[in-house]
Design a protein around this motif. Structure first.
Motif, PDB file in Angstrom:
ATOM      1  N   VAL A   1       0.859  -1.180   0.000  1.00 24.49           N
ATOM      2  CA  VAL A   1       0.000   0.000   0.000  1.00 24.49           C
ATOM      3  C   VAL A   1       0.893   1.228   0.000  1.00 24.49           C
ATOM      4  CG1 VAL A   1      -1.665   1.346   1.331  1.00 24.49           C
ATOM      5  CG2 VAL A   1      -1.937  -1.119   1.125  1.00 24.49           C
ATOM      6  N   TYR A   2       0.492   2.227  -0.778  1.00 14.84           N
ATOM      7  CA  TYR A   2       1.268   3.448  -0.906  1.00 14.84           C
ATOM      8  C   TYR A   2       0.466   4.646  -0.404  1.00 14.84           C
ATOM      9  CZ  TYR A   2       3.838   0.442  -4.122  1.00 14.84           C
ATOM     10  OH  TYR A   2       4.536  -0.602  -4.676  1.00 14.84           O
ATOM     11  N   LEU A   3       1.145   5.556   0.256  1.00 14.67           N
ATOM     12  CA  LEU A   3       0.554   6.831   0.647  1.00 14.67           C
ATOM     13  C   LEU A   3       1.391   7.928  -0.012  1.00 14.67           C
ATOM     14  CD1 LEU A   3      -1.599   8.310   2.357  1.00 14.67           C
ATOM     15  CD2 LEU A   3       0.144   8.495   4.164  1.00 14.67           C
ATOM     16  N   GLN A   4       0.814   8.559  -1.010  1.00 10.97           N
ATOM     17  CA  GLN A   4       1.472   9.659  -1.690  1.00 10.97           C
ATOM     18  C   GLN A   4       1.092  10.957  -1.002  1.00 10.97           C
ATOM     19  OE1 GLN A   4       3.662   9.644  -4.438  1.00 10.97           O
ATOM     20  NE2 GLN A   4       3.870  11.834  -3.988  1.00 10.97           N
ATOM     21  N   MET A   5       2.096  11.670  -0.514  1.00 10.69           N
ATOM     22  CA  MET A   5       1.850  12.908   0.222  1.00 10.69           C
ATOM     23  C   MET A   5       2.490  14.069  -0.539  1.00 10.69           C
ATOM     24  SD  MET A   5       2.484  11.591   4.133  1.00 10.69           S
ATOM     25  CE  MET A   5       4.252  11.403   3.935  1.00 10.69           C
ATOM     26  N   ASN A   6       1.656  14.974  -0.977  1.00  9.65           N
ATOM     27  CA  ASN A   6       2.125  16.147  -1.712  1.00  9.65           C
ATOM     28  C   ASN A   6       1.899  17.412  -0.895  1.00  9.65           C
ATOM     29  OD1 ASN A   6       2.703  14.452  -3.942  1.00  9.65           O
ATOM     30  ND2 ASN A   6       0.622  14.710  -4.725  1.00  9.65           N
ATOM     31  N   SER A   7       2.601  18.460  -1.254  1.00 11.57           N
ATOM     32  CA  SER A   7       2.448  19.759  -0.585  1.00 11.57           C
ATOM     33  C   SER A   7       2.517  19.604   0.927  1.00 11.57           C
ATOM     34  CB  SER A   7       1.119  20.414  -0.991  1.00 11.57           C
ATOM     35  OG  SER A   7       1.049  20.583  -2.390  1.00 11.57           O
ATOM     36  N   LEU A   8       3.532  18.925   1.388  1.00 14.59           N
ATOM     37  CA  LEU A   8       3.663  18.659   2.813  1.00 14.59           C
ATOM     38  C   LEU A   8       3.836  19.933   3.619  1.00 14.59           C
ATOM     39  CD1 LEU A   8       5.820  15.433   2.616  1.00 14.59           C
ATOM     40  CD2 LEU A   8       3.662  15.647   3.865  1.00 14.59           C
ATOM     41  N   LYS A   9       3.281  19.928   4.815  1.00 12.68           N
ATOM     42  CA  LYS A   9       3.337  21.060   5.723  1.00 12.68           C
ATOM     43  C   LYS A   9       4.094  20.672   6.989  1.00 12.68           C
ATOM     44  CE  LYS A   9      -1.190  22.650   4.075  1.00 12.68           C
ATOM     45  NZ  LYS A   9      -2.571  23.032   4.475  1.00 12.68           N
ATOM     46  N   PRO A  10       4.643  21.643   7.705  1.00 15.23           N
ATOM     47  CA  PRO A  10       5.375  21.318   8.939  1.00 15.23           C
ATOM     48  C   PRO A  10       4.530  20.533   9.953  1.00 15.23           C
ATOM     49  CG  PRO A  10       5.870  23.552   8.257  1.00 15.23           C
ATOM     50  CD  PRO A  10       4.785  23.053   7.338  1.00 15.23           C
ATOM     51  N   GLU A  11       3.234  20.786   9.979  1.00 13.30           N
ATOM     52  CA  GLU A  11       2.370  20.055  10.920  1.00 13.30           C
ATOM     53  C   GLU A  11       2.199  18.592  10.532  1.00 13.30           C
ATOM     54  OE1 GLU A  11       1.663  22.923   9.360  1.00 13.30           O
ATOM     55  OE2 GLU A  11      -0.424  22.999   8.700  1.00 13.30           O
ATOM     56  N   GLY A  12       2.716  18.215   9.392  1.00 16.31           N
ATOM     57  CA  GLY A  12       2.715  16.820   8.989  1.00 16.31           C
ATOM     58  C   GLY A  12       3.871  16.026   9.571  1.00 16.31           C
ATOM     59  N   THR A  13       4.726  16.685  10.332  1.00 16.25           N
ATOM     60  CA  THR A  13       5.851  16.006  10.975  1.00 16.25           C
ATOM     61  C   THR A  13       5.345  15.030  12.022  1.00 16.25           C
ATOM     62  OG1 THR A  13       7.368  17.845  10.609  1.00 16.25           O
ATOM     63  CG2 THR A  13       7.881  16.340  12.431  1.00 16.25           C
ATOM     64  N   ALA A  14       5.710  13.762  11.851  1.00 19.95           N
ATOM     65  CA  ALA A  14       5.223  12.718  12.756  1.00 19.95           C
ATOM     66  C   ALA A  14       5.870  11.396  12.352  1.00 19.95           C
ATOM     67  CB  ALA A  14       3.704  12.587  12.671  1.00 19.95           C
ATOM     68  N   VAL A  15       5.671  10.415  13.192  1.00 11.49           N
ATOM     69  CA  VAL A  15       5.969   9.036  12.806  1.00 11.49           C
ATOM     70  C   VAL A  15       4.701   8.479  12.168  1.00 11.49           C
ATOM     71  CG1 VAL A  15       6.619   6.734  13.563  1.00 11.49           C
ATOM     72  CG2 VAL A  15       7.637   8.754  14.658  1.00 11.49           C
ATOM     73  N   TYR A  16       4.858   7.947  10.974  1.00 15.20           N
ATOM     74  CA  TYR A  16       3.728   7.406  10.230  1.00 15.20           C
ATOM     75  C   TYR A  16       3.728   5.882  10.336  1.00 15.20           C
ATOM     76  CZ  TYR A  16       2.595  11.938   8.248  1.00 15.20           C
ATOM     77  OH  TYR A  16       2.217  13.245   8.085  1.00 15.20           O
ATOM     78  N   TYR A  17       2.577   5.338  10.678  1.00 11.23           N
ATOM     79  CA  TYR A  17       2.412   3.894  10.846  1.00 11.23           C
ATOM     80  C   TYR A  17       1.361   3.372   9.864  1.00 11.23           C
ATOM     81  CZ  TYR A  17       4.500   4.750  15.453  1.00 11.23           C
ATOM     82  OH  TYR A  17       5.332   5.134  16.487  1.00 11.23           O
ATOM     83  N   CYS A  18       1.608   2.179   9.347  1.00  8.05           N
ATOM     84  CA  CYS A  18       0.554   1.510   8.604  1.00  8.05           C
ATOM     85  C   CYS A  18       0.025   0.357   9.454  1.00  8.05           C
ATOM     86  CB  CYS A  18       1.038   1.016   7.249  1.00  8.05           C
ATOM     87  SG  CYS A  18       2.401  -0.181   7.258  1.00  8.05           S
TER      88      CYS A  18
END
Length: 125
Positions: A79-96
């Protein structure tokens, strides 16, 4: 079932990243898969998910609508998560995470049966 998340990194605001979640150990097409994130000092939250068939997706809120897309490749159990136009508030550990036998895409953490180890995404200039 094992999940391996990858693709995180340090990027500048406005950049893109594609996260991958490789699933092994069971019939991949039986599981809905969701992406969650946890920022420092905050609770883990749902970001986006996709049904076992790949027909339907679900996102957390309008802050990511139009910027994030999710897809799955059942032939390659990924599974893919494409993230565009990232913002500073998107800073995190991402889990699937994978939910067995779900007809839709759960947004509640406890509905998921298996979790990956997380991948760090840092958005900073």
């Amino acid at each position: 079932v094992q999940l391996q998340a990858s693709g995180g990194g340090l990027v500048q605001p406005g950049a893109s990243l594609r996260l991958s979640c490789a699933v092994s150990g069971s019939t991949f097409s039986n599981y809905a898969v969701g992406w969650f994130r946890q920022a420092p000092g905050k609770e883990r939250e749902f970001v986006m998910g996709i049904t076992s068939s790949g027909v339907s997706t679900r996102y957390a809120d309008y802050s990511i609508k139009g910027r994030f897309t999710i897809s799955r490749d059942n032939a390659n159990n990924t599974v893919y998560l494409q993230m565009n136009s990232l913002k500073p508030e998107g800073t995190a550990v991402y889990y699937c995470a994978a939910a067995r036998g779900s007809l839709g895409v759960p947004i509640i953490i406890t509905y998921y049966d298996y979790w990956g180890q997380g991948t760090q995404v840092t958005v900073s200039s």
